[in-house]
Design a protein around this motif. Structure first.
Motif, PDB file in Angstrom:
ATOM      1  N   ALA A 122      -1.233 -50.515  -9.196  1.00 38.64           N
ATOM      2  CA  ALA A 122      -1.723 -49.318  -9.825  1.00 38.64           C
ATOM      3  C   ALA A 122      -2.067 -48.392  -8.716  1.00 38.64           C
ATOM      4  CB  ALA A 122      -2.985 -49.745 -10.833  1.00 38.64           C
ATOM      5  N   ALA A 136       1.057 -41.894  -4.256  1.00 40.32           N
ATOM      6  CA  ALA A 136       0.459 -40.057  -4.540  1.00 40.32           C
ATOM      7  C   ALA A 136      -0.297 -39.564  -4.083  1.00 40.32           C
ATOM      8  CB  ALA A 136      -0.222 -40.485  -6.289  1.00 40.32           C
ATOM      9  N   VAL A 155       0.636 -47.362  -6.341  1.00 43.30           N
ATOM     10  CA  VAL A 155       0.714 -46.323  -7.014  1.00 43.30           C
ATOM     11  C   VAL A 155      -0.671 -45.318  -6.489  1.00 43.30           C
ATOM     12  CG1 VAL A 155       1.115 -44.806  -9.748  1.00 43.30           C
ATOM     13  CG2 VAL A 155       2.251 -47.307  -8.840  1.00 43.30           C
ATOM     14  N   ALA A 156      -1.342 -45.242  -7.086  1.00 44.25           N
ATOM     15  CA  ALA A 156      -2.545 -44.189  -6.572  1.00 44.25           C
ATOM     16  C   ALA A 156      -2.202 -43.270  -4.607  1.00 44.25           C
ATOM     17  CB  ALA A 156      -3.739 -44.773  -6.394  1.00 44.25           C
ATOM     18  N   LYS A 211      -0.277 -47.151 -13.678  1.00 47.95           N
ATOM     19  CA  LYS A 211      -1.184 -46.191 -13.579  1.00 47.95           C
ATOM     20  C   LYS A 211      -1.895 -45.596 -14.279  1.00 47.95           C
ATOM     21  CE  LYS A 211       1.480 -42.003 -15.110  1.00 47.95           C
ATOM     22  NZ  LYS A 211       1.792 -40.913 -13.942  1.00 47.95           N
ATOM     23  N   GLU A 255       5.484 -46.135 -13.400  1.00 51.64           N
ATOM     24  CA  GLU A 255       4.766 -46.867 -12.679  1.00 51.64           C
ATOM     25  C   GLU A 255       3.759 -47.452 -13.453  1.00 51.64           C
ATOM     26  OE1 GLU A 255       3.866 -42.960 -11.100  1.00 51.64           O
ATOM     27  OE2 GLU A 255       5.203 -43.115  -9.198  1.00 51.64           O
TER      28      GLU A 255
END
Length: 288
Positions: free
Chosen positions: A271, A278, A274-275, A249, A247
């Motif tokens: 990025a 999550a 991914v955030a 990040k 990932e």
């Protein structure tokens, strides 16, 4: 070096395969530096075409483990913690030597100028020098490369992208080496706090050289996308989603990435994905 100087190569790709199949790290690096010197002296003008090995030669040690089975890294405030750090970095640099040579040997059928091969030979030469720097730091602390286990995940990127030069450039220099730019400043700070001035200076040298490696990856990726008539940013993001198993990040070393011309428009959207993912996962767990 005498034994390495006896090497006779008819082409740059023949030298690449010789280095890739060499198992001894010191000889691998000495052969790399010799080939770079010969190329600069005009003694290796031919690129050639030789099939590279599936995997590079490796010594009997270190023991190679899956990343999840690696021992937890100790603080660099201790001598053993610094040895573990230098050992891990030496393993990365040794793999980087092979990755640079592999890109030279694997893609000579692409319509690429001589400068492409010269750039990656320079990268291989830098990585060989970096391995030597780290081996010297290990020796200073009474250790050798091979004393500790190392993870076997680095070569997977090479195998996954063996069929597409754009994918190789997208993942290896523009993701993996760029991640080195992100994490190295905190390592340098830790070594300075531990009073290891020489170790901190060595890592700063490696970091600064790696900026040029990421820049080379970015530059040649752009050139290939231009030749193929595709948008470099969108293509990079597609290739990273397909071939990179990790990932993207924070933290990001935005200053060093910008110096390598790897700008936020490339990696920022991934990025943020991914955030968001999550955050959605955390919300889902909280709702249960």
């Amino acid at each position: 070096m005498r034994q390495e100087a006896d090497q006779v190569w008819s082409s740059l790709t023949e030298a690449a395969v010789a280095v890739l199949t060499e198992a001894d790290p010191a000889r691998k690096c000495a052969m790399t530096r010799l080939a770079a010197d010969r190329r600069k002296a005009g003694e290796l003008p031919t690129i050639g075409r030789v099939q590279p090995p599936i995997r590079p030669g490796r010594p009997a040690s270190p023991q190679l483990l899956a990343p999840k089975h690696m021992p937890k890294r100790r603080s660099v405030q201790s001598k053993m913690g610094r040895i573990a750090l230098f050992h891990a970095l030496a393993h990365i640099e040794l793999n980087a030597v092979d990755l640079a040579w592999d890109i030279i040997a694997r893609f000579p059928t692409e319509p690429l100028p001589a400068q492409f091969f010269d750039d990656w030979l320079q990268v291989a030469d830098d990585e060989a020098r970096h391995f030597g720097i780290l081996a010297d730091l290990l020796a200073r602390d009474g250790a050798l490369y091979g004393d500790l286990p190392a993870h076997d995940g680095l070569w997977q990127a090479s195998q996954a992208t063996a069929g597409d030069l754009a994918a190789r450039l997208a993942v290896v220099p523009m993701v993996l080496e760029a991640r080195g730019l992100d994490v190295t400043p905190s390592m340098i700070a830790g070594l300075k706090a531990a009073g290891d001035v020489a170790g901190a200076a060595a890592l700063q040298t490696i970091h600064d050289d790696e900026i040029t490696h990421v820049a080379a990856g970015r530059r040649w990726f752009q050139a290939i996308c231009t030749r193929r008539g595709c948008d470099p940013v969108a293509t990079w993001q597609t290739l990273v989603r397909r071939y990179f198993k990790g990932e993207l990040k924070p933290p990001f070393n935005i200053d060093s990435r910008n110096r390598a011309q790897l700008t936020w428009d490339f990696y920022g959207p991934l990025a943020l994905e991914v955030a968001r993912n999550a955050g959605a996962a955390e919300a889902s767990v909280a709702d249960r």
